[in-house]
Design a protein around this motif. Sequence first.
Motif, short mmCIF file in Angstrom:
data_model
loop_
_atom_site.label_atom_id
_atom_site.label_comp_id
_atom_site.label_asym_id
_atom_site.label_seq_id
_atom_site.Cartn_x
_atom_site.Cartn_y
_atom_site.Cartn_z
N ASP A 66 1.68 1.30 4.24
CA ASP A 66 2.15 2.22 3.21
C ASP A 66 2.20 3.66 3.74
O ASP A 66 3.15 4.39 3.47
N MET A 67 1.19 4.03 4.52
CA MET A 67 1.14 5.40 5.04
C MET A 67 2.21 5.66 6.10
O MET A 67 2.66 6.78 6.27
N SER A 68 2.61 4.61 6.82
CA SER A 68 3.59 4.80 7.89
C SER A 68 4.99 4.37 7.49
O SER A 68 5.85 4.19 8.35
N ALA A 69 5.24 4.23 6.21
CA ALA A 69 6.55 3.75 5.74
C ALA A 69 7.68 4.71 6.13
O ALA A 69 8.80 4.27 6.40
N TRP A 94 -6.51 -5.31 3.79
CA TRP A 94 -6.33 -4.12 2.94
C TRP A 94 -6.06 -2.89 3.79
O TRP A 94 -5.18 -2.09 3.49
N GLY A 95 -6.78 -2.75 4.90
CA GLY A 95 -6.55 -1.63 5.81
C GLY A 95 -5.15 -1.66 6.42
O GLY A 95 -4.49 -0.63 6.54
N ALA A 96 -4.68 -2.85 6.78
CA ALA A 96 -3.33 -2.98 7.33
C ALA A 96 -2.29 -2.65 6.26
O ALA A 96 -1.26 -2.03 6.56
N TRP A 97 -2.55 -3.03 5.01
CA TRP A 97 -1.62 -2.71 3.92
C TRP A 97 -1.56 -1.20 3.69
O TRP A 97 -0.48 -0.63 3.51
N ILE A 98 -2.72 -0.56 3.71
CA ILE A 98 -2.77 0.91 3.55
C ILE A 98 -2.02 1.59 4.68
O ILE A 98 -1.24 2.52 4.46
N MET A 99 -2.23 1.11 5.91
CA MET A 99 -1.53 1.71 7.05
C MET A 99 -0.02 1.49 6.96
O MET A 99 0.76 2.37 7.34
N SER A 134 15.03 2.71 15.04
CA SER A 134 14.94 3.45 13.78
C SER A 134 14.52 2.54 12.62
O SER A 134 15.05 2.63 11.52
N ILE A 135 13.54 1.67 12.90
CA ILE A 135 12.96 0.86 11.83
C ILE A 135 11.57 1.39 11.52
O ILE A 135 10.93 2.04 12.34
N SER A 136 11.10 1.11 10.35
CA SER A 136 9.82 1.62 9.89
C SER A 136 8.67 0.98 10.66
O SER A 136 8.71 -0.20 10.99
N PHE A 137 7.64 1.79 10.92
CA PHE A 137 6.44 1.27 11.55
C PHE A 137 5.70 0.29 10.64
O PHE A 137 4.83 -0.44 11.09
#
Length: 136
Positions: free
Chosen positions: A81-84, A74-79, A92-95
């Motif tokens: 989403d936050m770093s999208a 869940w923490g990895a999923w939140i991160m 130039s790819i998303s984190f």
Amino acid sequence: MIARDLLGLGMPWTEEVASMLAIYAIGFGSLSAWVRSEHLVVDLFSHKLSGLGKNIQYRLTALISCGFFALAAWGAWIMSDMSANNKTVSLSISFSYLYYGIFFSFVGMALIALWQTLRGPVAWLETSHEEEVSQP
């Protein structure tokens, strides 16, 4: 190093690719180690437990591990989403793609831990452990 220093042809994207490959390799490697029960454990008293006690301990440990892995996923999923909107410099790819590797490995380990909770210990784990103890 030769291309960068001698020929003047630097390739900055290789650092980003190496980081991503390392994260995915570690994630799937730990998933593989969890399946084979090869993570480091501290066994202080389970050799003194009865068969039922060992079974309960195994299932309880797997259930607690499942909760931890689910929380970490869940923490990895939140991160992710936050770093999208944050992108790497060279490619130039998303984190988020970095965090997806962590997410998938923790989800996999949570599912395996849930399966271990429901199924209990298997015979091949006990026999391989006995073989290791008997070898000099």
